[in-house]
Design an enzyme around this catalytic site. Structure first.
Site, PDB file in Angstrom:
ATOM      1  N   HIS A  56       0.812  -1.217   0.000  1.00 55.35           N
ATOM      2  CA  HIS A  56       0.000   0.000   0.000  1.00 55.35           C
ATOM      3  C   HIS A  56       0.848   1.270   0.000  1.00 55.35           C
ATOM      4  O   HIS A  56       0.302   2.366  -0.240  1.00 55.35           O
ATOM      5  CB  HIS A  56      -0.933   0.034   1.214  1.00 55.35           C
ATOM      6  CG  HIS A  56      -2.001  -1.010   1.190  1.00 55.35           C
ATOM      7  ND1 HIS A  56      -2.826  -1.206   0.104  1.00 55.35           N
ATOM      8  CD2 HIS A  56      -2.383  -1.928   2.123  1.00 55.35           C
ATOM      9  CE1 HIS A  56      -3.660  -2.202   0.361  1.00 55.35           C
ATOM     10  NE2 HIS A  56      -3.406  -2.658   1.569  1.00 55.35           N
ATOM     11  N   ASP A 101      -2.744 -10.579  -2.427  1.00 51.13           N
ATOM     12  CA  ASP A 101      -3.323 -10.077  -1.181  1.00 51.13           C
ATOM     13  C   ASP A 101      -4.804  -9.741  -1.403  1.00 51.13           C
ATOM     14  O   ASP A 101      -5.212  -9.399  -2.506  1.00 51.13           O
ATOM     15  CB  ASP A 101      -2.565  -8.825  -0.760  1.00 51.13           C
ATOM     16  CG  ASP A 101      -2.860  -8.365   0.663  1.00 51.13           C
ATOM     17  OD1 ASP A 101      -2.049  -8.647   1.555  1.00 51.13           O
ATOM     18  OD2 ASP A 101      -3.900  -7.711   0.869  1.00 51.13           O
ATOM     19  N   HIS A 145      -6.322  -7.194  -0.450  1.00 49.82           N
ATOM     20  CA  HIS A 145      -6.426  -5.766  -0.745  1.00 49.82           C
ATOM     21  C   HIS A 145      -5.591  -5.426  -1.980  1.00 49.82           C
ATOM     22  O   HIS A 145      -4.498  -5.958  -2.161  1.00 49.82           O
ATOM     23  CB  HIS A 145      -5.922  -4.932   0.440  1.00 49.82           C
ATOM     24  CG  HIS A 145      -6.625  -5.218   1.726  1.00 49.82           C
ATOM     25  ND1 HIS A 145      -6.097  -6.057   2.690  1.00 49.82           N
ATOM     26  CD2 HIS A 145      -7.815  -4.793   2.194  1.00 49.82           C
ATOM     27  CE1 HIS A 145      -6.943  -6.123   3.712  1.00 49.82           C
ATOM     28  NE2 HIS A 145      -7.987  -5.371   3.432  1.00 49.82           N
ATOM     29  N   ASP A 171      -4.449 -12.796   3.479  1.00 51.27           N
ATOM     30  CA  ASP A 171      -5.756 -12.400   4.005  1.00 51.27           C
ATOM     31  C   ASP A 171      -6.941 -12.825   3.140  1.00 51.27           C
ATOM     32  O   ASP A 171      -8.085 -12.672   3.592  1.00 51.27           O
ATOM     33  CB  ASP A 171      -5.815 -10.901   4.315  1.00 51.27           C
ATOM     34  CG  ASP A 171      -5.018 -10.047   3.356  1.00 51.27           C
ATOM     35  OD1 ASP A 171      -4.583 -10.557   2.313  1.00 51.27           O
ATOM     36  OD2 ASP A 171      -4.832  -8.852   3.646  1.00 51.27           O
TER      37      ASP A 171
END
Length: 342
Positions: free
Chosen positions: A124, A160, A162, A247
């Site tokens: 991120h 991931d 995200h 995740d």
């Protein structure tokens, strides 16, 4: 055959975002405990070095580097998700260095492949902004290192849950790094829609497949086999990096997917086989998210088994209609650029 290199360091456990924060030191501690209890033949553990100023500056702005340097040795809140403790900036610099060292070892033929078992995560972190639990973008720093070391084309694949907005931003206008992401959408951080394909020279070299929650190993297998792998095979990278977030695991308290450790092993198998096919096996995984301690540790262990030689296959059977629609949208967005998805 050289060994699979695992890079980690006790300093990563000193990064403490605070009580109750999901990105806790317990994540890496549980992984290391499982590896100690069930060691994997064909692997070697080593301690990494820190990233240099020049390596970080290849991705991040002077302003971000200066602001993080001021936080070194202090506890602070960067945003509502992202916190530092006194050792966090040093740990983040070491995490980026671990990713670079993994690339160096693999490109030099000193390791068969590698996994940087690090925290804080990185995908991120944008060129000028730390966010989303991330300070420096480990995968992007590693990709730049790979380019400097002679890899003309680098693939960064991100599984991931995200979207890796920071990695996408770092390479948005370039074709020497192909960024591919399969992620939950709409979800934090809000980016990663199918039409986001890059700009200018980089058009077509960003590949996004945003899935609604609830998708299984079979759904991910469909996305890999009908989108990510065909584009990657056509691109023929000289180095493959994986932003390996766990995740999407079915037990994860943050994600909303239904992937098992065998599903992650199948994803890893597909990347290892692609690397063996196109670039002499040059594959590096960098740890990103994953917040179920059991799901995370079991999935990391399964992927290391794959790096060391085990094969896993994607589950077959029913696939989610929403996943098929997401796949179709991504293929349509990329058809002007890749004959392999027409």
């Amino acid at each position: 055959m050289t060994a699979t290199l695992l890079l980690t360091d006790p300093l990563f456990l000193q990064h403490d975002p605070g009580e109750g924060h999901p990105e806790s030191p317990a994540r890496l501690r549980r992984i290391l405990q499982l590896l100690a209890r069930a060691p994997i033949a064909g692997t070697v553990m080593a301690q990494p070095r820190s990233a240099t100023d020049a390596e970080l500056a290849a991705v991040h702005s002077p302003e971000l580097l200066a602001s993080l340097a001021k936080l070194n040795g202090h506890s602070a809140e960067i945003d509502g998700d992202t916190f530092v403790s006194p050792d966090s900036v040093d740990a983040a610099r070491l995490a980026a260095g671990a990713a670079v060292q993994a690339v160096e070892a693999v490109l030099a033929g000193k390791a068969r492949n590698a996994f940087a078992l690090v925290r804080p995560p990185g995908h991120h972190a944008e060129p000028d902004r730390a966010m989303g639990f991330c300070l420096f973008n480990n995968a992007a720093v590693a990709a730049e290192a790979g380019r400097r070391l002679g890899a003309e084309r680098v693939l960064v694949l991100d599984w991931d849950v995200h979207h890796g907005n920071g990695t996408q931003a770092a390479f948005w206008g370039r074709r020497d790094v192909l960024y591919q992401s399969v992620h939950q959408f709409p979800y934090y951080p809000g980016s990663g829609a199918a039409p986001e394909v890059g700009r200018g020279e980089g058009q077509g070299f960003t590949v996004n497949c945003g899935l609604p929650g609830g998708n299984s190993d079979a759904d991910y297998g469909m996305i890999f086999e009908e989108l990510l792998l065909p584009v990657a095979q056509a691109y023929r990278p000289d180095l493959i990096l994986v932003s390996a977030g766990f995740d999407p695991h079915r037990d994860d308290p943050i994600g909303g997917m239904d992937v098992t450790e065998r599903g992650f092993a199948a994803m890893c198998t597909s990347m290892r086989k692609l690397a063996e096919e196109v670039c002499g096996g040059k594959l590096v995984l960098c740890l990103e998210g994953g917040y179920s301690l059991e799901g995370l540790s079991n999935s990391v262990h399964a992927c290391i088994e794959v790096l060391a030689g085990r094969d896993d296959s994607f589950a077959t059977g029913h696939t989610n209609a929403d996943a098929r629609h997401a796949l179709a949208a991504s293929r349509q967005a990329l058809q002007p650029f890749w004959a392999s998805v027409r």
